[in-house]
Design a protein around this motif. Structure first.
Motif, PDB file in Angstrom:
ATOM      1  N   TRP A   1       1.042  -1.262  -0.102  1.00 31.25           N
ATOM      2  CA  TRP A   1      -0.057  -0.099   0.159  1.00 31.25           C
ATOM      3  C   TRP A   1       0.703   1.153  -0.119  1.00 31.25           C
ATOM      4  CZ3 TRP A   1      -1.271   4.554   2.326  1.00 31.25           C
ATOM      5  CH2 TRP A   1      -2.743   4.887   1.788  1.00 31.25           C
ATOM      6  N   ARG A   2       2.033   1.226   0.943  1.00 35.05           N
ATOM      7  CA  ARG A   2       2.830   2.435   1.111  1.00 35.05           C
ATOM      8  C   ARG A   2       3.454   2.457  -0.360  1.00 35.05           C
ATOM      9  NH1 ARG A   2       1.161   5.875   4.983  1.00 35.05           N
ATOM     10  NH2 ARG A   2       0.173   4.887   6.422  1.00 35.05           N
ATOM     11  N   LEU A   3       3.998   1.637  -0.818  1.00 36.66           N
ATOM     12  CA  LEU A   3       4.694   1.797  -2.229  1.00 36.66           C
ATOM     13  C   LEU A   3       3.740   2.403  -3.206  1.00 36.66           C
ATOM     14  CD1 LEU A   3       6.516  -1.867  -2.284  1.00 36.66           C
ATOM     15  CD2 LEU A   3       7.535   0.342  -2.360  1.00 36.66           C
ATOM     16  N   GLY A   4       2.499   1.941  -3.443  1.00 34.68           N
ATOM     17  CA  GLY A   4       1.536   2.666  -4.277  1.00 34.68           C
ATOM     18  C   GLY A   4       1.487   4.049  -4.000  1.00 34.68           C
ATOM     19  N   ALA A   5       1.316   4.355  -2.644  1.00 32.78           N
ATOM     20  CA  ALA A   5       1.155   5.707  -2.275  1.00 32.78           C
ATOM     21  C   ALA A   5       2.342   6.493  -2.396  1.00 32.78           C
ATOM     22  CB  ALA A   5       0.884   5.578  -0.586  1.00 32.78           C
ATOM     23  N   LEU A   6       3.611   5.808  -2.400  1.00 27.96           N
ATOM     24  CA  LEU A   6       4.852   6.537  -2.474  1.00 27.96           C
ATOM     25  C   LEU A   6       4.761   7.060  -4.010  1.00 27.96           C
ATOM     26  CD1 LEU A   6       7.862   7.228  -1.696  1.00 27.96           C
ATOM     27  CD2 LEU A   6       8.543   4.984  -2.491  1.00 27.96           C
ATOM     28  N   VAL A   7       4.440   5.921  -4.801  1.00 28.22           N
ATOM     29  CA  VAL A   7       4.529   6.305  -6.420  1.00 28.22           C
ATOM     30  C   VAL A   7       3.227   7.404  -6.543  1.00 28.22           C
ATOM     31  CG1 VAL A   7       3.489   5.406  -8.637  1.00 28.22           C
ATOM     32  CG2 VAL A   7       5.153   4.188  -7.222  1.00 28.22           C
TER      33      VAL A   7
END
Length: 458
Positions: A165-171
């Motif tokens: 989720w945070r990787l997606g949010a990072l992008v």
């Protein structure tokens, strides 16, 4: 109470090795598809709107788009009982995830083609489409996560889900801000729509979970009477009544029957646990812009550095969960949320100060990761797998509804006072959650004593 209160005594090696389970690893990609659209209708969008000259009061109202996540319980029962036409070949969980992903792509493309200075209402409509579609994806995803593996792995599932989720949010956060800095918001949101293909591909790769269900246990007396009456009905009225009971009434009554007198207490606790950080988060983006931080600085600190701080909190939380128990970890998270929200009040006074920004964001994101892992696992443990989507939809809906409602007024508060007053107000809103979890811990100890006495004198 429920299974969440059982402390699992494991070594640190065993606690860490649990993250290597294949299904736990698989949550990374599904988590990415859930996290990608979120910031694009909240903090990243807030920066875009503020930069375009939209008022803080109007930006605050955009938080109400997030109410879509808080009412997904209204259609979650459909995901428990029906497969979608044509898409149903993918299975109940995967078909609903796929439907949500298609809606997200449509909404993001629409946002990319809208100028907020010319048509703010159209921007709100497309943001709402993304929100409803993302909530629909979450209904299927949450049910899949809970059903795919046992309760002892849910802490690790939650941590890996948060990483994805945070990787997606990072992008969608840092990546979107970097792109917008050197290209345009149009190109940025178009690129984000393309990246949703990660989730689409994953849905076609993962397998539908196969579970055994039991809907007959823990029935209340009135349910037995109601079922008897329904069986004596006739025609369309009988069919509608039975479908309504099966899809809506039974999942909720089962939760009450299983938890008895503590059911209402648990639901109230779920309602208030995240109010503080949800309300606070809505004005973080406008604060950064008004303090003079560039999009690159915001991306570097709040998205990139914040990502690593969140993941540190999530994985430390997952390991601690295996050793100290859910409620104890949730208590720690509740206390830290109140403290870290105070740091934003200090940041508002410090102005453009990169070290203070880094410290504030780091502390806040570490706390969010730690508390998030514990709370996701806690909600998952409350679910009966016979009604996964409906019951988890209820919990995740009421978890965000109060915070989203109050955060809609956040811009009005800032405009009427200042950022410092607002963040102090947001911090105080987290205090009731501390007292609620202390009460639940006390209740847990009392129930354990009663259970022990029952076994001794049986």
């Amino acid at each position: 109470m429920t299974e969440q209160n059982t402390k699992l005594k494991r070594t640190w090696g065993e606690s860490i090795q649990i993250y290597l389970h294949p299904r736990v690893l698989g949550m990374l990609f599904l988590g990415f598809s859930a996290g990608l659209p979120f910031l694009l209708i909240f903090s990243t969008l807030n920066v875009w709107l503020r930069e375009a000259g939209v008022s803080r009061s109007e930006i605050g109202f955009f938080a109400w788009v997030g109410i879509a996540f808080s009412i997904k319980v209204l259609w979650a029962p459909l995901a428990d009982n029906y497969r979608l036409p044509l898409l149903g070949r993918l299975g109940r969980r995967r078909s609903w995830m796929f439907l949500g992903q298609v809606g997200i792509i449509v909404g993001l493309v629409g946002m990319s083609m809208t100028d907020p200075t010319q048509d703010l209402a159209q921007m709100a409509i497309f943001a709402l489409i993304v929100a409803f579609s993302s909530a629909t994806q979450d209904v299927g995803l949450d049910a899949y996560r809970i059903e795919a593996i046992g309760i002892e792995h849910q802490g690790a599932m939650a941590a890996n889900y948060q990483l994805g989720w945070r990787l997606g949010a990072l992008v969608a956060g840092a990546g979107a801000l970097y792109m917008a800095e050197y290209s345009s918001w149009f190109a940025t949101y178009q690129a984000m729509a393309v990246l949703m293909s990660v989730g689409v591909i994953t849905v076609f790769v993962v397998r539908e979970p196969v579970i055994e269900t039991n809907t007959e246990e823990s029935q209340l007396e009135w349910e037995v009477t109601l079922q008897d009456r329904l069986s004596k009905g006739r025609g369309a009225v009988k069919d509608i009544a039975e479908i309504t009971y099966r899809t809506v009434g039974r999942p909720f009554s089962e939760f009450v029957a299983r938890n008895r007198s503590t059911a209402v207490i648990i639901l109230v606790f779920i309602c208030i646990y995240r109010i503080s950080d949800i309300v606070m988060g809505n004005m973080a983006g406008p604060l950064y812009v008004d303090l003079g931080y560039s999009k690159t600085e915001i991306a570097d600190v709040t998205k990139v550095f914040g990502f690593f701080a969140t993941m540190a909190g999530a994985y430390i939380g997952g390991a601690l969960l295996m050793r100290m128990g859910m409620l104890q970890l949730i208590l720690l998270g509740a206390v830290l949320v109140v403290i870290t929200n105070l740091f934003y009040a200090f940041l508002a006074q410090a102005g453009h100060n990169m070290p203070v920004l880094a410290f504030t964001v780091g502390a806040d994101n570490f706390t969010a990761g730690l508390a998030g892992t514990a709370f996701i696992a806690y909600l998952s443990s409350l679910v009966n797998k016979s009604f996964t989507a409906t019951q988890y939809g209820l919990f995740s809906s009421i978890m965000t509804l109060p915070g989203k409602f109050f955060s809609g007024f956040s811009g009005l508060i800032v405009d009427a006072t200042d950022y410092t007053t607002f963040f102090l107000y947001a911090s105080v809103m987290g205090i009731p959650a501390i007292f609620m979890v202390l009460y639940l811990i006390r209740l847990e100890k009392r129930q354990k004593r009663e259970s022990l006495l029952e076994r001794v004198f049986k």
